[in-house]
Enzyme design. Structure first.
Site, short mmCIF file in Angstrom:
data_model
loop_
_atom_site.label_atom_id
_atom_site.label_comp_id
_atom_site.label_asym_id
_atom_site.label_seq_id
_atom_site.Cartn_x
_atom_site.Cartn_y
_atom_site.Cartn_z
N GLY A 181 0.66 -45.28 -33.36
CA GLY A 181 0.47 -45.04 -31.95
C GLY A 181 1.78 -44.72 -31.25
O GLY A 181 1.81 -44.09 -30.21
N ASP A 187 -2.24 -54.39 -31.62
CA ASP A 187 -2.86 -53.31 -32.40
C ASP A 187 -2.97 -53.72 -33.86
O ASP A 187 -2.56 -53.00 -34.77
CB ASP A 187 -2.05 -52.02 -32.27
CG ASP A 187 -2.84 -50.81 -32.76
OD1 ASP A 187 -4.07 -50.95 -32.95
OD2 ASP A 187 -2.24 -49.74 -32.97
#
Ligand SMILES: *[C@@H]1O[C@H](CO)[C@@H](O)[C@H](O)[C@H]1NC(C)=O
Ligand SMILES: *[C@@H]1O[C@H](CO)[C@@H](O)[C@H](O)[C@H]1NC(C)=O
Ligand SMILES: *[C@@H]1O[C@H](CO)[C@@H](O)[C@H](O)[C@H]1NC(C)=O
Ligand SMILES: *[C@@H]1O[C@H](CO)[C@@H](O)[C@H](O)[C@H]1NC(C)=O
Ligand SMILES: *[C@@H]1O[C@H](CO)[C@@H](O)[C@H](O)[C@H]1NC(C)=O
Ligand SMILES: *[C@@H]1O[C@H](CO)[C@@H](O)[C@H](O)[C@H]1NC(C)=O
Ligand SMILES: *[C@@H]1O[C@H](CO)[C@@H](O)[C@H](O)[C@H]1NC(C)=O
Ligand SMILES: *[C@@H]1O[C@H](CO)[C@@H](O)[C@H](O)[C@H]1NC(C)=O
Length: 829
Positions: A521, A636
């Site tokens: 990400g 995450d």
């Protein structure tokens, strides 16, 4: 009527037939009688039977002793392990001299026992202990048995079986694992008692030592803290002039117990549970990191802690760089070389598991023992133990000390040879510590006195001058406007390497596409090799972290300090112009999703490894949440962020990045960058709220994925449209949870462990944050077999549609109930 029923009925019919028509007693066989396939010998207490059976899927038949009353086929002993029968026309027969012969259908002998006798006629009997014996017909004395299966262990140890050595014949009775749960032939692992002078228990794979407990010290096997007295069984070690052996007794004889070496090398003690109708794992002897042989190599000491390996006092890592990177292969060396004179001396260490390769020097007094050891240049250490229970002995070690382990309460004493310089420095340190304490105490008392004096003065002094005295106080505090990070980075010496762009660029071949190993990400990840040949992973951060350079550097330095065996190590960073990069250790096995969702590679993850991965992730996350000084929420967590090292130990990656990018970013950005569908908790996906409990939710999802080998996001089942969480919940309610387990494991796992993991995972994915456990509770629940777990309620996000719907915020589907969205489907079950 199904086949097994029919089969057992016919066995029963045959038996009654035999009992009434022939003279075969039910638990014995006499010469010239045959035991054919389909017939059994049944022990008089009806617990064990001898007969033919087929394990698993290969269709081969074996002559074996099985538990008679236990519904899951459980094998205690196999005769022809390495020579299976291909049909059911075999028979066992006993010759009149007592030899046992197993013939296959073409009358070839596939297994035999030929310890023969003369004189009286022999008899074969299956005893209530599970021991199959050949004895003289009218002599039941155990020491006169001609042959007994207890002397020829397979992978199982029953109470009363002796694992050990017969000293006269020099024969060893040891356990050997099956090749696989379906194949009784010789597997890789053996568990045996070795070195009769200083008995040790060893689990070997092939000829390698994998685990070691010992030497026996007169009371127990050094380091064998799971082989001590407990509430279920009593371990026993016996040493006589004829034999030495290890055995165990169940404390409650009505409970069935056995110990087994599994095809994957676990040493397990199992008890039969009437309630669950299954074997339950009481103790697994070799579970922990430090149990493994020589984890910390020469002169390293293994701790149930992080980092696990430390050098003994007086020693330092041979290669400090590797040691910092949790690579202990070079072990520790002395800080001061010995110079082989009688100026060397001994330092006493307490609370240790004794090292391997013991040598006994008989008939020495303690003083002689030390003096004799000093006289030999390569004698490293000595102590006294009572290895055979008949008197304590001087034992010594030569060369590096291997397989040490820290046992604060139950460990032994060891006297290790040291150079005079080291002894002096240790003494000086002790003295210094002592002095520090003295000084501290003195200062404290002085301070207390001073305080008393001030108080007294304050009480007694004339009133009125108070204002003047206190006026300068606040000023001293004002000088703190120094930036916080400056202080941090000055008072602790930080050696976080800062790499320059050229080095990184060269290492990754100018960020060549071929070296790109992932895209997170926060930016792409490249594999690289530094000039010193160290392999690294470089994360090139996308430009807008919203942080100033200084803050960024400060943050990186903080994160680099986080060290845990289940976190990927940050080795350094690179900041140049707009480029910001993080340099991590490179892990050979890449990420967990590569394995767990791959048809072929999944086979490389047997249950024991999967369980280890689950525990490792839990520990790493606990460290981030609680034990580290930063208290990081990962945000995450997913299988692609779990990396695996060579030994398949999990390491959480990307853990500090959420923090680096935290702070000023807007909520939309947060949503776009961080979080992955399928792992996001309801409250996070919906309102952007995150807390440690959002990580707990993601952890729960990962556990379910590891157990099932299936993805939560994109889960498909023909029977319903739930996702993996919903599917698990459905199975849980139907008491079919065990069906969740990956088919590839083929039944080879500990049912207790799997069920515990599933229950913990369900608790982690609860809808309401306060119903989810913290990671410390999770670690506790996972690592303690005997704790009662709470019952989970319906979890959050049981169906994919509901999750998707959160994502596309206002698409107006009919899941809304008023202001709140129902994350859970409302179907009744
Ligand atoms: C037992 O088997 C042998 C062959 O091994 C056979 O000769 C004998 O007749 C059999 N005995 C009985 C009672 O079936
Ligand atoms: C019986 O065993 C012999 C020797 O192991 C083997 O050659 C033969 O094929 C076996 N017979 C059957 C029917 O399996
Ligand atoms: C006893 O059996 C073993 C194999 O089980 C065989 O090698 C040996 O020759 C046999 N001895 C006799 C006397 O039959
Ligand atoms: C069994 O035999 C041993 C020696 O052969 C003897 O010492 C022992 O007393 C016997 N036990 C019984 C119960 O007869
Ligand atoms: C275990 O218990 C037995 C008595 O049941 C005792 O004799 C023995 O010393 C105990 N062993 C240890 C290591 O505590
Ligand atoms: C202890 O027992 C062993 C084996 O039985 C024997 O060799 C040794 O001499 C005994 N030691 C003492 C001090 O009795
Ligand atoms: C367990 O079941 C067996 C029969 O299968 C029975 O004999 C035994 O008493 C039971 N034990 C307990 C503790 O209920
Ligand atoms: C042994 O130690 C002494 C004193 O520290 C030193 O003088 C001597 O050189 C050393 N000998 C060797 C062989 O290193």
């Amino acid at each position: 009527m199904d086949f097994p029923r029919l089969f057992s009925l016919s066995v029963l019919l045959i038996l009654t037939f035999l009992a009434s028509y022939s003279s075969i007693a039910i638990d014995t066989l006499t010469p010239n009688q045959n035991l054919t396939d389909g017939q059994i010998l049944l022990s008089s207490n009806q617990i064990f039977q001898l007969g033919f059976f087929t394990p698993g899927k290969y269709g081969k038949r074996y002559l074996a002793i099985l538990y008679h009353n236990v519904p899951t086929t459980t094998v205690a002993w196999v005769a022809n392990r390495d020579n299976p029968l291909s049909d059911s026309l075999a028979h066992l027969t006993m010759r009149s001299d007592g030899a046992l012969l197993l013939y296959n259908s073409s009358m070839a002998v596939v297994w035999s026992m030929n310890e023969t006798m003369t004189g009286q006629s022999p008899i074969l009997q299956l005893l209530g202990t599970g021991n199959l014996v050949v004895r003289k017909q009218d002599n039941t004395n155990a020491s006169d048995y001609i042959w007994q299966s207890f002397d020829h262990m397979s992978d199982t140890m029953l109470p009363g079986m002796k694992l050990g050595l017969k000293l006269k014949t020099r024969t060893s009775n040891y356990m050997r694992s099956w090749k696989s749960p379906d194949d009784p032939s010789d597997g890789e692992f053996t568990f045996s008692l070795e070195t009769p002078e200083t008995p040790q228990l060893l689990l070997r794979s092939g000829s390698n030592k994998d685990y070691r407990w010992g030497p026996f010290d007169g009371d127990r096997f050094s380091g064998g803290n799971r082989l001590r007295n407990n509430t279920v069984f009593k371990p026993i070690f016996v040493s006589t002039a004829d034999e030495i052996y290890y055995t165990f007794e169940a404390l409650d004889n009505s409970i069935l117990m056995r110990s087994v070496v599994t095809p994957l090398g676990g040493i397990q003690y199992l008890t039969w549970r009437n309630g669950s109708k299954d074997w339950s794992l009481t103790v697994e002897v070799n579970r922990l990191y430090c149990d493994r042989y020589g984890m910390c190599r020469g002169n390293g000491n293994c701790y149930a802690d992080d980092p696990p390996c430390r050098c003994l006092e007086g020693f330092a890592p041979r290669s400090p760089q590797d040691w910092r990177l949790y690579d202990y292969s070079d072990g520790c060396k002395r800080k001061f070389d010995l110079n082989c004179s009688n100026r060397d001396g001994f330092v006493k260490y307490d609370g240790l598991k004794l090292p391997d390769n013991v040598v006994v020097w008989p008939n020495l007094t303690p003083e002689e023992c030390a003096a004799e050891c000093l006289r030999k240049c390569d004698c490293m250490a000595y102590t006294r133990i009572n290895p055979l229970g008949n008197g304590s002995q001087c034992v010594v070690w030569f060369g590096d000390l291997i397989d040490l382990r820290d046992f604060p309460e139950e460990g032994e004493e060891l006297y290790i040879r040291m150079a005079r310089a080291e002894i002096d420095s240790i003494a000086k340190n002790k003295w210094r510590k002592h002095m520090r304490l003295v000084v501290a105490i003195t200062m404290l008392s002085a301070f207390a006195l001073l305080l008393l004096a001030i108080l007294a003065w304050y009480k007694l002094r004339p009133k009125g001058r108070r204002e003047e005295d206190t006026i300068s106080m606040p000023k001293a505090h004002e000088s703190k406007s120094f930036p916080h990070y400056e202080e941090e980075s000055q008072d602790e010496d930080l050696d976080l390497p800062i790499f320059d762009l050229a080095t990184i660029s060269a290492a990754t071949d100018q960020f060549a596409l071929g070296n790109k190993i992932g895209q997170g990400g926060f930016g792409p990840v490249y594999k690289g090799e530094l000039p010193n040949r160290l392999e690294v992973a470089v994360k090139r951060l996308s430009q807008n972290s919203g942080q100033g350079l200084r803050e960024f550097k400060n943050e990186v330095i903080l994160i680099a300090k986080l060290q845990h065996r289940n976190l990927v190590r940050l080795l350094g960073c690179c900041i140049q112009g707009d480029e910001k990069m993080l340099v991590y250790e490179y892990l050979a096995n890449k990420s967990l999703d590569n394995f767990i969702f791959d048809r072929i590679k999944r086979k490389l993850l047997p249950w024991s490894i999967r369980f280890n991965i689950v525990l490792g992730i839990a520990r790493g996350l606990l460290y981030l949440h609680q034990d580290s000084r930063l208290r990081i929420i990962h945000r995450d967590l997913k299988t692609s962020n779990i990396l695996l090292d060579r030994e398949m130990n999990p390491k959480i990656s990307d853990f500090g990045i959420a923090r680096i990018f935290g702070g000023e970013i807007t909520e939309e950005k947060t949503r776009r960058i961080i979080g992955t569908y399928g792992y996001m908790s309801p409250e996070y996906a919906m309102s952007g709220h995150f807390s440690v409990k959002s990580d707990v939710f993601s952890f729960g999802v990962i556990v379910l994925e590891i157990i099932s080998g299936r993805k939560n996001w994109g889960f498909y089942d023909p029977d319903h449209d739930h996702n993996l969480i919903g599917h698990t919940w459905k199975l849980w309610n139907e008491k079919r949870s065990i069906e969740l387990v990956d088919d590839i494991l083929d039944g080879s796992f500990s049912k207790d462990e799997v069920l515990r993991c599933i229950q913990v995972a369900l608790l982690c994915v609860q809808q309401r944050t306060e119903e989810r456990p913290t990671m410390s509770t999770v670690v506790f629940m996972l690592s303690n077999e005997n704790v009662e777990l709470p019952q989970p309620k319906e979890p959050g996000f049981v169906s994919e549609r509901s999750a998707m719907q959160i994502d596309s915020s206002s698409s107006g589907q009919d899941f809304h109930t008023g202001k709140h969205i129902t994350f859970t489907t409302a179907e009744g079950r």
